[in-house]
Design a protein around this motif. Structure first.
Motif, PDB file in Angstrom:
ATOM      1  N   LEU A  45      68.844   7.720  90.417  1.00 20.38           N
ATOM      2  CA  LEU A  45      69.416   7.824  91.740  1.00 20.38           C
ATOM      3  C   LEU A  45      68.369   7.449  92.835  1.00 20.38           C
ATOM      4  CD1 LEU A  45      71.710  10.903  90.799  1.00 20.38           C
ATOM      5  CD2 LEU A  45      71.956   8.448  90.473  1.00 20.38           C
ATOM      6  N   ARG A  46      68.799   6.785  93.717  1.00 24.29           N
ATOM      7  CA  ARG A  46      67.916   6.393  94.755  1.00 24.29           C
ATOM      8  C   ARG A  46      68.047   7.488  95.836  1.00 24.29           C
ATOM      9  NH1 ARG A  46      67.807   1.300  98.915  1.00 24.29           N
ATOM     10  NH2 ARG A  46      66.338   1.972 100.384  1.00 24.29           N
ATOM     11  N   LEU A  47      66.893   8.221  96.284  1.00 23.72           N
ATOM     12  CA  LEU A  47      66.926   9.176  97.121  1.00 23.72           C
ATOM     13  C   LEU A  47      66.811   8.540  98.645  1.00 23.72           C
ATOM     14  CD1 LEU A  47      65.147  12.230  95.436  1.00 23.72           C
ATOM     15  CD2 LEU A  47      67.717  11.615  95.417  1.00 23.72           C
ATOM     16  N   GLY A  48      67.517   9.447  99.572  1.00 19.62           N
ATOM     17  CA  GLY A  48      67.084   9.078 101.022  1.00 19.62           C
ATOM     18  C   GLY A  48      65.696   9.813 101.592  1.00 19.62           C
ATOM     19  N   ALA A  49      65.318   9.151 102.544  1.00 22.61           N
ATOM     20  CA  ALA A  49      64.038   9.411 103.049  1.00 22.61           C
ATOM     21  C   ALA A  49      63.927  10.833 103.203  1.00 22.61           C
ATOM     22  CB  ALA A  49      63.800   8.422 104.006  1.00 22.61           C
ATOM     23  N   ASP A  50      64.933  11.551 103.559  1.00 27.48           N
ATOM     24  CA  ASP A  50      64.728  12.997 104.179  1.00 27.48           C
ATOM     25  C   ASP A  50      65.315  14.103 102.683  1.00 27.48           C
ATOM     26  OD1 ASP A  50      64.134  12.239 106.629  1.00 27.48           O
ATOM     27  OD2 ASP A  50      66.048  12.149 107.203  1.00 27.48           O
ATOM     28  N   ASP A  51      65.574  13.267 101.733  1.00 29.83           N
ATOM     29  CA  ASP A  51      66.148  14.287 100.479  1.00 29.83           C
ATOM     30  C   ASP A  51      64.850  14.694  99.927  1.00 29.83           C
ATOM     31  OD1 ASP A  51      68.476  13.430 100.996  1.00 29.83           O
ATOM     32  OD2 ASP A  51      68.502  11.989  99.255  1.00 29.83           O
ATOM     33  N   GLU A  52      65.003  16.012  99.492  1.00 27.00           N
ATOM     34  CA  GLU A  52      63.885  16.892  98.960  1.00 27.00           C
ATOM     35  C   GLU A  52      64.376  17.018  97.495  1.00 27.00           C
ATOM     36  OE1 GLU A  52      62.685  20.106 101.103  1.00 27.00           O
ATOM     37  OE2 GLU A  52      62.167  19.199 102.825  1.00 27.00           O
TER      38      GLU A  52
END
Length: 303
Positions: A289-296
Protein backbone atom coordinates in the motif's frame (compact mmCIF):
# COMPACT_ATOMS: atom_id res chain seq x y z
CA UNK A 1 -48.41 -20.01 8.96
CA UNK A 2 -46.78 -18.89 5.72
CA UNK A 3 -45.57 -15.74 7.45
CA UNK A 4 -43.92 -17.78 10.21
CA UNK A 5 -42.22 -20.06 7.69
CA UNK A 6 -40.86 -17.11 5.71
CA UNK A 7 -39.60 -15.49 8.91
CA UNK A 8 -37.79 -18.69 9.92
CA UNK A 9 -36.23 -19.05 6.47
CA UNK A 10 -35.12 -15.42 6.52
CA UNK A 11 -33.58 -15.86 9.97
CA UNK A 12 -31.76 -19.01 8.89
CA UNK A 13 -30.49 -17.30 5.77
CA UNK A 14 -29.21 -14.33 7.76
CA UNK A 15 -27.53 -16.62 10.29
CA UNK A 16 -25.80 -18.57 7.52
CA UNK A 17 -24.63 -15.34 5.86
CA UNK A 18 -23.16 -14.04 9.13
CA UNK A 19 -21.46 -17.36 9.87
CA UNK A 20 -19.94 -17.48 6.38
CA UNK A 21 -18.76 -13.86 6.65
CA UNK A 22 -17.12 -14.46 10.02
CA UNK A 23 -15.33 -17.58 8.78
CA UNK A 24 -14.01 -15.74 5.73
CA UNK A 25 -12.75 -12.88 7.88
CA UNK A 26 -11.03 -15.31 10.23
CA UNK A 27 -9.42 -17.05 7.27
CA UNK A 28 -8.26 -13.74 5.84
CA UNK A 29 -6.78 -12.31 9.03
CA UNK A 30 -5.40 -15.36 10.85
CA UNK A 31 -2.07 -16.82 9.89
CA UNK A 32 -1.68 -20.60 9.84
CA UNK A 33 0.75 -22.22 12.28
CA UNK A 34 4.43 -21.44 11.74
CA UNK A 35 5.83 -23.40 8.81
CA UNK A 36 8.60 -25.93 9.05
CA UNK A 37 12.19 -24.95 8.49
CA UNK A 38 13.05 -26.96 5.40
CA UNK A 39 16.48 -27.12 3.77
CA UNK A 40 16.78 -29.65 0.98
CA UNK A 41 19.33 -30.23 -1.76
CA UNK A 42 19.32 -33.03 -4.31
CA UNK A 43 22.55 -34.08 -5.99
CA UNK A 44 22.07 -36.01 -9.22
CA UNK A 45 25.10 -38.29 -9.52
CA UNK A 46 26.58 -40.95 -11.76
CA UNK A 47 27.78 -42.94 -8.74
CA UNK A 48 24.73 -44.45 -6.98
CA UNK A 49 26.63 -45.01 -3.73
CA UNK A 50 26.29 -42.27 -1.13
CA UNK A 51 29.74 -41.21 0.17
CA UNK A 52 30.39 -41.88 3.84
CA UNK A 53 30.20 -39.07 6.38
CA UNK A 54 33.96 -39.33 6.89
CA UNK A 55 34.59 -38.89 3.16
CA UNK A 56 32.19 -35.93 3.03
CA UNK A 57 33.92 -34.19 5.94
CA UNK A 58 37.33 -34.81 4.38
CA UNK A 59 36.14 -33.32 1.08
CA UNK A 60 34.74 -30.27 2.89
CA UNK A 61 38.01 -29.71 4.72
CA UNK A 62 39.90 -30.13 1.46
CA UNK A 63 38.33 -27.00 -0.04
CA UNK A 64 39.98 -23.94 1.59
CA UNK A 65 37.15 -21.44 0.96
CA UNK A 66 34.63 -23.86 2.46
CA UNK A 67 36.87 -25.32 5.17
CA UNK A 68 37.31 -21.92 6.84
CA UNK A 69 33.52 -21.79 7.37
CA UNK A 70 33.27 -25.38 8.61
CA UNK A 71 33.56 -25.35 12.39
CA UNK A 72 32.18 -27.13 15.48
CA UNK A 73 28.67 -25.71 14.96
CA UNK A 74 28.43 -27.22 11.48
CA UNK A 75 29.98 -30.48 12.65
CA UNK A 76 27.37 -30.90 15.39
CA UNK A 77 24.56 -30.79 12.82
CA UNK A 78 25.63 -34.26 11.64
CA UNK A 79 24.32 -35.68 14.94
CA UNK A 80 21.08 -33.65 14.88
CA UNK A 81 18.08 -35.92 14.28
CA UNK A 82 16.60 -33.23 12.02
CA UNK A 83 19.47 -33.68 9.57
CA UNK A 84 19.56 -36.61 7.17
CA UNK A 85 21.39 -37.93 4.11
CA UNK A 86 19.77 -40.36 1.71
CA UNK A 87 19.85 -41.91 -1.74
CA UNK A 88 17.13 -42.45 -4.34
CA UNK A 89 18.19 -44.98 -7.02
CA UNK A 90 16.93 -44.34 -10.53
CA UNK A 91 15.41 -47.80 -10.88
CA UNK A 92 13.16 -47.29 -7.86
CA UNK A 93 11.97 -43.75 -8.64
CA UNK A 94 12.56 -42.97 -12.33
CA UNK A 95 9.96 -40.18 -12.32
CA UNK A 96 12.19 -38.06 -10.05
CA UNK A 97 14.64 -37.77 -12.94
CA UNK A 98 12.04 -35.92 -15.04
CA UNK A 99 12.13 -32.13 -14.94
CA UNK A 100 8.36 -31.62 -14.75
CA UNK A 101 8.13 -33.89 -11.71
CA UNK A 102 10.85 -32.27 -9.64
CA UNK A 103 10.63 -28.60 -10.55
CA UNK A 104 7.79 -26.15 -11.00
CA UNK A 105 7.25 -23.83 -13.94
CA UNK A 106 9.08 -20.88 -12.38
CA UNK A 107 12.24 -22.92 -11.67
CA UNK A 108 15.61 -21.71 -12.95
CA UNK A 109 17.82 -24.49 -14.29
CA UNK A 110 20.61 -25.25 -16.77
CA UNK A 111 19.68 -25.54 -20.43
CA UNK A 112 20.96 -29.11 -20.49
CA UNK A 113 19.05 -30.20 -17.37
CA UNK A 114 17.44 -33.18 -19.12
CA UNK A 115 20.75 -34.52 -20.42
CA UNK A 116 22.42 -34.14 -17.04
CA UNK A 117 19.54 -35.85 -15.25
CA UNK A 118 19.67 -38.69 -17.77
CA UNK A 119 23.32 -39.34 -16.95
CA UNK A 120 22.59 -39.74 -13.23
CA UNK A 121 22.18 -43.17 -11.66
CA UNK A 122 20.85 -41.85 -8.36
CA UNK A 123 19.83 -38.76 -6.41
CA UNK A 124 21.65 -38.14 -3.13
CA UNK A 125 19.51 -36.04 -0.79
CA UNK A 126 20.59 -33.66 1.96
CA UNK A 127 17.76 -32.54 4.26
CA UNK A 128 17.24 -30.59 7.46
CA UNK A 129 13.64 -30.31 8.64
CA UNK A 130 12.56 -28.61 11.87
CA UNK A 131 8.90 -29.27 12.69
CA UNK A 132 8.80 -26.40 15.19
CA UNK A 133 11.25 -23.84 13.81
CA UNK A 134 13.13 -21.68 16.25
CA UNK A 135 15.68 -19.89 14.19
CA UNK A 136 18.98 -19.98 16.03
CA UNK A 137 22.67 -20.66 15.44
CA UNK A 138 22.00 -24.38 14.93
CA UNK A 139 19.61 -23.76 12.05
CA UNK A 140 22.02 -21.29 10.47
CA UNK A 141 24.78 -23.88 10.78
CA UNK A 142 22.46 -26.47 9.23
CA UNK A 143 21.97 -24.30 6.15
CA UNK A 144 25.72 -23.95 5.71
CA UNK A 145 26.36 -27.65 6.29
CA UNK A 146 23.70 -28.75 3.80
CA UNK A 147 25.30 -26.59 1.12
CA UNK A 148 28.78 -27.90 2.01
CA UNK A 149 27.55 -31.50 1.84
CA UNK A 150 25.98 -30.91 -1.57
CA UNK A 151 29.30 -29.63 -2.90
CA UNK A 152 31.24 -32.53 -1.36
CA UNK A 153 28.83 -35.24 -2.54
CA UNK A 154 28.79 -33.81 -6.06
CA UNK A 155 32.58 -34.01 -6.14
CA UNK A 156 32.81 -37.51 -4.65
CA UNK A 157 29.92 -39.14 -6.53
CA UNK A 158 30.50 -37.51 -9.93
CA UNK A 159 27.55 -35.19 -9.67
CA UNK A 160 25.76 -33.95 -12.75
CA UNK A 161 23.29 -31.52 -11.14
CA UNK A 162 22.58 -29.85 -7.80
CA UNK A 163 18.95 -28.92 -7.15
CA UNK A 164 17.71 -26.63 -4.38
CA UNK A 165 14.17 -27.87 -3.77
CA UNK A 166 13.01 -24.89 -1.71
CA UNK A 167 14.47 -22.22 -4.00
CA UNK A 168 13.37 -24.22 -7.06
CA UNK A 169 16.76 -23.68 -8.69
CA UNK A 170 19.27 -26.05 -10.27
CA UNK A 171 22.93 -25.66 -11.16
CA UNK A 172 25.80 -27.61 -12.56
CA UNK A 173 28.09 -28.84 -9.75
CA UNK A 174 30.72 -26.33 -10.81
CA UNK A 175 28.29 -23.40 -10.69
CA UNK A 176 26.94 -24.47 -7.32
CA UNK A 177 30.39 -24.87 -5.80
CA UNK A 178 31.30 -21.37 -6.96
CA UNK A 179 28.21 -19.93 -5.23
CA UNK A 180 28.89 -21.79 -1.99
CA UNK A 181 32.55 -20.78 -2.00
CA UNK A 182 31.47 -17.15 -2.25
CA UNK A 183 28.80 -17.31 0.46
CA UNK A 184 26.87 -20.39 1.67
CA UNK A 185 24.24 -18.04 3.13
CA UNK A 186 24.02 -15.92 -0.01
CA UNK A 187 20.63 -14.28 -0.49
CA UNK A 188 20.95 -14.19 -4.28
CA UNK A 189 20.98 -17.97 -4.71
CA UNK A 190 19.19 -19.19 -1.56
CA UNK A 191 16.06 -17.18 -2.36
CA UNK A 192 14.30 -15.82 -5.41
CA UNK A 193 11.51 -13.43 -6.43
CA UNK A 194 9.86 -14.59 -9.63
CA UNK A 195 7.15 -13.52 -12.01
CA UNK A 196 4.55 -16.19 -12.76
CA UNK A 197 1.58 -16.09 -15.12
CA UNK A 198 -1.48 -17.89 -13.82
CA UNK A 199 -4.54 -18.10 -16.06
CA UNK A 200 -3.47 -14.90 -17.79
CA UNK A 201 -2.75 -13.02 -14.55
CA UNK A 202 0.78 -12.00 -13.55
CA UNK A 203 1.72 -12.48 -9.91
CA UNK A 204 5.05 -12.35 -8.08
CA UNK A 205 6.13 -14.98 -5.61
CA UNK A 206 9.12 -15.79 -3.45
CA UNK A 207 11.11 -18.98 -3.10
CA UNK A 208 13.45 -20.19 -0.38
CA UNK A 209 12.13 -18.49 2.76
CA UNK A 210 11.28 -21.89 4.25
CA UNK A 211 15.03 -22.29 4.83
CA UNK A 212 14.66 -19.60 7.48
CA UNK A 213 11.44 -21.01 8.94
CA UNK A 214 9.14 -18.56 7.17
CA UNK A 215 6.29 -18.59 4.69
CA UNK A 216 6.87 -17.77 1.08
CA UNK A 217 4.89 -14.80 -0.24
CA UNK A 218 2.67 -14.34 -3.27
CA UNK A 219 1.15 -11.11 -4.57
CA UNK A 220 -2.29 -10.63 -6.09
CA UNK A 221 -2.58 -9.91 -9.81
CA UNK A 222 -0.21 -7.07 -10.73
CA UNK A 223 -0.97 -4.55 -13.48
CA UNK A 224 1.78 -4.00 -16.09
CA UNK A 225 2.64 -0.48 -14.89
CA UNK A 226 3.13 -1.72 -11.29
CA UNK A 227 5.30 -4.77 -11.89
CA UNK A 228 8.74 -3.18 -11.64
CA UNK A 229 7.93 -1.47 -8.34
CA UNK A 230 6.22 -4.57 -6.94
CA UNK A 231 9.17 -6.82 -7.69
CA UNK A 232 11.61 -4.34 -6.18
CA UNK A 233 9.53 -4.01 -3.00
CA UNK A 234 9.17 -7.77 -2.65
CA UNK A 235 12.92 -8.18 -3.01
CA UNK A 236 13.40 -5.68 -0.17
CA UNK A 237 11.02 -7.63 2.06
CA UNK A 238 12.82 -10.90 1.30
CA UNK A 239 16.20 -9.35 2.07
CA UNK A 240 15.01 -7.97 5.42
CA UNK A 241 13.36 -11.27 6.35
CA UNK A 242 16.42 -13.31 5.36
CA UNK A 243 18.80 -11.17 7.39
CA UNK A 244 16.55 -10.95 10.47
CA UNK A 245 14.29 -14.03 10.51
CA UNK A 246 13.21 -13.55 14.13
CA UNK A 247 12.13 -9.93 13.82
CA UNK A 248 11.10 -9.47 10.19
CA UNK A 249 9.08 -11.18 7.54
CA UNK A 250 5.88 -13.22 7.40
CA UNK A 251 6.96 -15.53 10.20
CA UNK A 252 6.05 -12.83 12.72
CA UNK A 253 3.58 -10.95 10.53
CA UNK A 254 5.30 -7.62 10.90
CA UNK A 255 4.17 -4.65 8.87
CA UNK A 256 7.14 -3.24 7.02
CA UNK A 257 7.62 0.20 5.56
CA UNK A 258 9.60 0.22 2.34
CA UNK A 259 10.82 3.19 0.35
CA UNK A 260 11.43 3.30 -3.37
CA UNK A 261 11.40 6.13 -5.89
CA UNK A 262 10.99 8.54 -2.93
CA UNK A 263 7.65 6.94 -2.07
CA UNK A 264 6.75 5.12 1.14
CA UNK A 265 5.00 1.77 1.06
CA UNK A 266 3.49 -0.50 3.65
CA UNK A 267 3.74 -4.25 3.17
CA UNK A 268 1.21 -6.48 4.88
CA UNK A 269 0.43 -10.15 4.57
CA UNK A 270 -2.47 -12.45 5.30
CA UNK A 271 -3.29 -16.09 4.79
CA UNK A 272 -3.59 -17.17 1.17
CA UNK A 273 -6.53 -18.79 -0.51
CA UNK A 274 -6.32 -22.59 -0.87
CA UNK A 275 -5.67 -22.17 -4.60
CA UNK A 276 -2.45 -20.37 -3.69
CA UNK A 277 -1.10 -23.30 -1.70
CA UNK A 278 1.76 -24.88 -3.58
CA UNK A 279 4.77 -26.94 -2.74
CA UNK A 280 5.04 -27.91 0.95
CA UNK A 281 3.80 -24.92 2.94
CA UNK A 282 0.87 -22.51 2.62
CA UNK A 283 1.71 -19.34 0.79
CA UNK A 284 0.98 -16.03 2.44
CA UNK A 285 -0.60 -13.29 0.35
CA UNK A 286 1.18 -9.97 0.49
CA UNK A 287 0.07 -6.55 -0.64
CA UNK A 288 1.82 -3.19 -0.89
CA UNK A 289 0.00 0.00 0.00
CA UNK A 290 1.38 3.39 -0.96
CA UNK A 291 1.38 5.86 1.93
CA UNK A 292 0.97 9.59 1.76
CA UNK A 293 3.83 11.92 2.65
CA UNK A 294 2.32 12.70 6.06
CA UNK A 295 1.34 9.13 6.96
CA UNK A 296 3.08 7.56 9.93
CA UNK A 297 3.41 3.87 10.67
CA UNK A 298 4.36 1.98 13.79
CA UNK A 299 6.98 -0.46 12.53
CA UNK A 300 5.99 -3.00 15.19
CA UNK A 301 2.26 -2.82 14.48
CA UNK A 302 0.34 -5.79 13.15
CA UNK A 303 -1.49 -5.81 9.86
Amino acid sequence: MLYVALTVLLALGLAWYLWDYIKKQQHRTALPPPPKTVIEFWVYAEDPKLPSQEAIVEAIRGTPEIAKRFGPEEGLVFSDIRFSLGTVPREKNPYLFQQDTVLEKDAVLPDDFANRAERAAAIHTIRFVAEEPKYDDREAAALRLCAFCAVAIAALARGTLVVDIEAQSAWTPEEFERLVRQDPMGLDWNTAVREVTEEGDVVYLTRGLAKRGMYDLVTPQIAPDQRTVTKSLLEQVVEAAWQNPETQGPRVRTVKLEKIYDMNFMCLWYVGEPSRERHRSPWINCRFLRLGADDELDMDAEA
